[in-house]
Design a protein around this motif. Structure first.
Motif, short mmCIF file in Angstrom:
data_model
loop_
_atom_site.label_atom_id
_atom_site.label_comp_id
_atom_site.label_asym_id
_atom_site.label_seq_id
_atom_site.Cartn_x
_atom_site.Cartn_y
_atom_site.Cartn_z
N PHE A 167 0.85 -1.19 0.00
CA PHE A 167 0.00 0.00 0.00
C PHE A 167 0.88 1.24 0.00
O PHE A 167 1.73 1.41 0.85
CB PHE A 167 -0.91 -0.01 1.23
CG PHE A 167 -1.85 1.16 1.28
CD1 PHE A 167 -2.93 1.24 0.42
CD2 PHE A 167 -1.63 2.20 2.16
CE1 PHE A 167 -3.79 2.32 0.45
CE2 PHE A 167 -2.49 3.29 2.21
CZ PHE A 167 -3.57 3.35 1.35
N ASN A 168 0.71 2.11 -0.98
CA ASN A 168 1.57 3.28 -1.13
C ASN A 168 0.89 4.58 -0.72
O ASN A 168 1.18 5.63 -1.25
CB ASN A 168 2.07 3.41 -2.57
CG ASN A 168 3.04 2.32 -2.95
OD1 ASN A 168 3.77 1.84 -2.10
ND2 ASN A 168 3.04 1.92 -4.19
N GLY A 169 0.00 4.52 0.22
CA GLY A 169 -0.72 5.71 0.63
C GLY A 169 -0.04 6.47 1.76
O GLY A 169 -0.60 7.41 2.29
N ASN A 211 2.69 7.89 -4.77
CA ASN A 211 1.31 8.13 -5.16
C ASN A 211 1.31 8.77 -6.55
O ASN A 211 1.80 9.89 -6.72
CB ASN A 211 0.66 9.02 -4.12
CG ASN A 211 -0.82 9.21 -4.35
OD1 ASN A 211 -1.28 9.26 -5.49
ND2 ASN A 211 -1.56 9.32 -3.27
N SER A 212 0.74 8.11 -7.53
CA SER A 212 0.78 8.61 -8.91
C SER A 212 0.01 9.92 -9.07
O SER A 212 0.38 10.77 -9.88
CB SER A 212 0.27 7.55 -9.88
OG SER A 212 -1.07 7.19 -9.55
N VAL A 271 -0.28 12.34 -6.79
CA VAL A 271 0.57 13.39 -6.25
C VAL A 271 1.69 13.72 -7.23
O VAL A 271 2.02 14.89 -7.45
CB VAL A 271 1.13 12.98 -4.87
CG1 VAL A 271 2.17 13.98 -4.40
CG2 VAL A 271 0.01 12.86 -3.86
N CYS A 272 2.28 12.70 -7.84
CA CYS A 272 3.34 12.93 -8.82
C CYS A 272 2.82 13.72 -10.02
O CYS A 272 3.49 14.62 -10.51
CB CYS A 272 3.94 11.60 -9.28
SG CYS A 272 4.90 10.77 -8.00
N ALA A 273 1.63 13.38 -10.50
CA ALA A 273 1.05 14.08 -11.65
C ALA A 273 0.77 15.54 -11.30
O ALA A 273 1.04 16.44 -12.11
CB ALA A 273 -0.23 13.39 -12.09
N VAL A 274 0.25 15.80 -10.10
CA VAL A 274 -0.02 17.18 -9.68
C VAL A 274 1.29 17.96 -9.55
O VAL A 274 1.38 19.12 -9.98
CB VAL A 274 -0.81 17.19 -8.34
CG1 VAL A 274 -0.88 18.58 -7.76
CG2 VAL A 274 -2.20 16.62 -8.55
N ALA A 275 2.31 17.34 -8.98
CA ALA A 275 3.61 18.01 -8.84
C ALA A 275 4.20 18.35 -10.20
O ALA A 275 4.73 19.45 -10.39
CB ALA A 275 4.56 17.13 -8.04
N MET A 276 4.13 17.44 -11.14
CA MET A 276 4.66 17.70 -12.48
C MET A 276 3.90 18.85 -13.16
O MET A 276 4.50 19.69 -13.80
CB MET A 276 4.59 16.43 -13.34
CG MET A 276 5.54 15.34 -12.89
SD MET A 276 7.27 15.83 -12.97
CE MET A 276 7.50 15.99 -14.72
N ALA A 277 2.58 18.87 -13.01
CA ALA A 277 1.78 19.94 -13.60
C ALA A 277 2.14 21.28 -12.97
O ALA A 277 2.25 22.29 -13.67
CB ALA A 277 0.29 19.65 -13.42
N ALA A 278 2.33 21.30 -11.65
CA ALA A 278 2.71 22.53 -10.97
C ALA A 278 4.07 23.03 -11.44
O ALA A 278 4.26 24.22 -11.67
CB ALA A 278 2.71 22.32 -9.46
N LEU A 279 5.02 22.13 -11.61
CA LEU A 279 6.35 22.50 -12.08
C LEU A 279 6.30 23.07 -13.50
O LEU A 279 7.02 24.01 -13.82
CB LEU A 279 7.31 21.31 -12.02
CG LEU A 279 7.74 20.91 -10.61
CD1 LEU A 279 8.56 19.63 -10.66
CD2 LEU A 279 8.53 22.01 -9.95
N GLU A 280 5.45 22.50 -14.35
CA GLU A 280 5.31 23.01 -15.72
C GLU A 280 4.78 24.45 -15.70
O GLU A 280 5.25 25.30 -16.46
CB GLU A 280 4.39 22.11 -16.53
CG GLU A 280 5.01 20.79 -16.91
CD GLU A 280 4.05 19.88 -17.65
OE1 GLU A 280 3.03 20.37 -18.19
OE2 GLU A 280 4.30 18.67 -17.68
N ILE A 281 3.80 24.71 -14.84
CA ILE A 281 3.23 26.07 -14.75
C ILE A 281 4.28 27.05 -14.25
O ILE A 281 4.45 28.14 -14.80
CB ILE A 281 2.00 26.06 -13.83
CG1 ILE A 281 0.86 25.29 -14.50
CG2 ILE A 281 1.56 27.48 -13.49
CD1 ILE A 281 -0.31 24.99 -13.59
#
Length: 82
Positions: free
Chosen positions: A5-7, A13-14, A16-26
């Motif tokens: 369990f990776n919570g 957490n995929s 969280v990773c996707a949100v972090a990548m989107a934030a970095l792009e912005i």
């Protein structure tokens, strides 16, 4: 918590990773746009100085990376006054 369990806080957490990548792009886009805008302002202002002070021979710029080529005559102290 059961195995696999990776919570947890340190889990992969995929979402969280996707949100972090989107934030970095912005952030990267905003920084790039801001550097371009400020570079144009800087270049214009140095261009005005070049018209007033003949010691400035050339201005080269790429966003906020700028080079000001000046007169190399060691007797000329105008650069110290700018």
């Amino acid at each position: 918590m059961s195995g696999g369990f990776n919570g947890s806080t340190f889990g992969e957490n995929s979402l969280v990773c996707a949100v972090a990548m989107a934030a970095l792009e912005i952030v990267q886009k905003k920084i790039t746009n801001n550097a371009h805008r400020l570079g144009e302002i800087f270049s214009q202002e140095v261009g005005k100085l070049a018209k007033r002070f003949p010691i400035i021979k050339e201005v080269r710029d790429k966003d906020l990376l700028n080079t000001v080529i000046t007169d190399v005559d060691p007797k000329n102290t105008t650069a110290l006054k700018i």
